[in-house]
Design a protein around this motif. Sequence first.
Motif, PDB file in Angstrom:
ATOM      1  N   TRP A  68     -23.110 -46.888  33.722  1.00 19.32           N
ATOM      2  CA  TRP A  68     -22.683 -48.178  34.579  1.00 19.32           C
ATOM      3  C   TRP A  68     -22.594 -49.259  33.545  1.00 19.32           C
ATOM      4  O   TRP A  68     -21.293 -49.997  33.470  1.00 19.32           O
ATOM      5  CB  TRP A  68     -23.696 -48.319  35.640  1.00 19.32           C
ATOM      6  CG  TRP A  68     -23.307 -49.988  36.296  1.00 19.32           C
ATOM      7  CD1 TRP A  68     -23.805 -50.919  35.993  1.00 19.32           C
ATOM      8  CD2 TRP A  68     -22.567 -49.945  37.375  1.00 19.32           C
ATOM      9  NE1 TRP A  68     -23.334 -51.927  36.563  1.00 19.32           N
ATOM     10  CE2 TRP A  68     -22.573 -51.321  37.497  1.00 19.32           C
ATOM     11  CE3 TRP A  68     -21.465 -49.294  37.950  1.00 19.32           C
ATOM     12  CZ2 TRP A  68     -21.757 -52.122  38.785  1.00 19.32           C
ATOM     13  CZ3 TRP A  68     -21.004 -49.812  39.084  1.00 19.32           C
ATOM     14  CH2 TRP A  68     -20.807 -51.214  39.194  1.00 19.32           C
ATOM     15  N   ILE A  69     -23.405 -49.341  32.692  1.00 20.79           N
ATOM     16  CA  ILE A  69     -23.539 -50.436  31.522  1.00 20.79           C
ATOM     17  C   ILE A  69     -22.302 -50.478  30.733  1.00 20.79           C
ATOM     18  O   ILE A  69     -21.781 -51.225  30.348  1.00 20.79           O
ATOM     19  CB  ILE A  69     -25.169 -50.233  31.075  1.00 20.79           C
ATOM     20  CG1 ILE A  69     -25.873 -50.888  32.212  1.00 20.79           C
ATOM     21  CG2 ILE A  69     -24.880 -51.524  30.131  1.00 20.79           C
ATOM     22  CD1 ILE A  69     -27.542 -50.475  31.637  1.00 20.79           C
ATOM     23  N   LYS A  70     -22.176 -49.180  30.242  1.00 23.32           N
ATOM     24  CA  LYS A  70     -21.115 -48.876  29.280  1.00 23.32           C
ATOM     25  C   LYS A  70     -19.661 -49.305  29.831  1.00 23.32           C
ATOM     26  O   LYS A  70     -18.766 -50.107  29.081  1.00 23.32           O
ATOM     27  CB  LYS A  70     -20.922 -47.449  28.637  1.00 23.32           C
ATOM     28  CG  LYS A  70     -22.070 -47.179  27.975  1.00 23.32           C
ATOM     29  CD  LYS A  70     -22.111 -45.534  27.428  1.00 23.32           C
ATOM     30  CE  LYS A  70     -23.133 -45.227  26.521  1.00 23.32           C
ATOM     31  NZ  LYS A  70     -23.340 -44.024  26.187  1.00 23.32           N
ATOM     32  N   GLN A  71     -19.506 -48.918  31.116  1.00 21.40           N
ATOM     33  CA  GLN A  71     -18.245 -49.592  31.889  1.00 21.40           C
ATOM     34  C   GLN A  71     -18.339 -50.847  31.660  1.00 21.40           C
ATOM     35  O   GLN A  71     -17.017 -51.449  31.827  1.00 21.40           O
ATOM     36  CB  GLN A  71     -18.134 -48.687  33.216  1.00 21.40           C
ATOM     37  CG  GLN A  71     -17.853 -47.180  33.165  1.00 21.40           C
ATOM     38  CD  GLN A  71     -16.411 -46.970  32.689  1.00 21.40           C
ATOM     39  OE1 GLN A  71     -16.098 -46.398  31.511  1.00 21.40           O
ATOM     40  NE2 GLN A  71     -15.506 -47.676  33.255  1.00 21.40           N
ATOM     41  N   GLY A  72     -19.344 -51.568  32.354  1.00 22.80           N
ATOM     42  CA  GLY A  72     -19.287 -52.944  32.058  1.00 22.80           C
ATOM     43  C   GLY A  72     -18.905 -53.415  30.842  1.00 22.80           C
ATOM     44  O   GLY A  72     -18.022 -54.595  30.771  1.00 22.80           O
ATOM     45  N   GLU A  73     -19.309 -53.116  29.592  1.00 24.74           N
ATOM     46  CA  GLU A  73     -18.892 -53.655  28.423  1.00 24.74           C
ATOM     47  C   GLU A  73     -17.348 -53.323  28.239  1.00 24.74           C
ATOM     48  O   GLU A  73     -16.684 -54.017  27.459  1.00 24.74           O
ATOM     49  CB  GLU A  73     -19.707 -52.851  27.511  1.00 24.74           C
ATOM     50  CG  GLU A  73     -19.218 -53.446  26.043  1.00 24.74           C
ATOM     51  CD  GLU A  73     -20.213 -52.929  24.832  1.00 24.74           C
ATOM     52  OE1 GLU A  73     -19.865 -53.315  23.841  1.00 24.74           O
ATOM     53  OE2 GLU A  73     -20.966 -52.033  25.021  1.00 24.74           O
TER      54      GLU A  73
END
Length: 309
Positions: free
Chosen positions: A45-50
């Motif tokens: 999820w966090i990687k998608q946010g970046e």
Amino acid sequence: MACLLLPSEQAMAKRALSALLALACDTLLPELPNHVHPVVWMGKWIKQGERFAPNNEAARLAWGAIWLSAGMGLSAGLATSIPKHPLAQALVAQSLLAYRALDRAVGEVQTALAADDLAEARRLLSWHLVSRDTAELSPSEVAAAAIESLAENLSDSVIAPLFWYLAAGLPGLAAYRMSNTFDAMWGYRNQRFEYLGKVAARCDDVLNLVPARLTAGLLWLVAHGQRQRTWQVAWRDHSKTASPNAGWPMAAMAGALDTQLIKIEHYALGDGPTQPDPALMQTARQLSRRVIVVVVAGLVLGSIKEHRT
């Protein structure tokens, strides 16, 4: 909202029982495969946010806050769907704890150092425990870094998750773990994350204010023969780290071990004469185990109330 912050005695007793079972599961059960591990999915999820983050500094700041809030809300929402049975709660909570993995990682570095395999110790330290460059660290610096990481992660990966589980149930624990994972991935003061991760870093600071100090207190409690020194060093040196929280458990550990934990050009915690080495790493692991024993005892006492209601 008030019932989350001030749970009833019966709710607290049920959570204590589930937390106790979660620690047992963490000890006895194997790690979940990556494709179903909640923390791995949080990382995705966090990687998608970046990936979708804008380039403008102000926009990155706002986007980081939005993506963090959405992630915490989503993780807490999914946690509410877990059955309330203590074992079901424990199995999910266990996947959001990391004591056994933490102790094992420190033990692997310790074993490599004890075998005079400095290159392997550096590799394992970098792979499992720290984000700093380990290529030039001496044996004592490797040992010190592993001990620091053990102390900090005893708070971040064990005491804080348990604290938030007891305070706010599985949704609170899931939201905390999402925030902590955001901080681990975005909480760096560099060009890439200065604005994108700023809100995540501040959120993690707030959520760890009590657990970090509680961890220091627990280390003081189990530091037989070194309690006065543990408190003195924790009180004196906790503010030397950039984080408002990490210094508390790390400085307490330095005092309990009567050693000095140094991160070159950043801080020196404690001033004791004991050299960081594999033997001291073993003592640090034993102190952490004593903390877990105290926590287990507290959870047992708390869960007993369940049978009286």
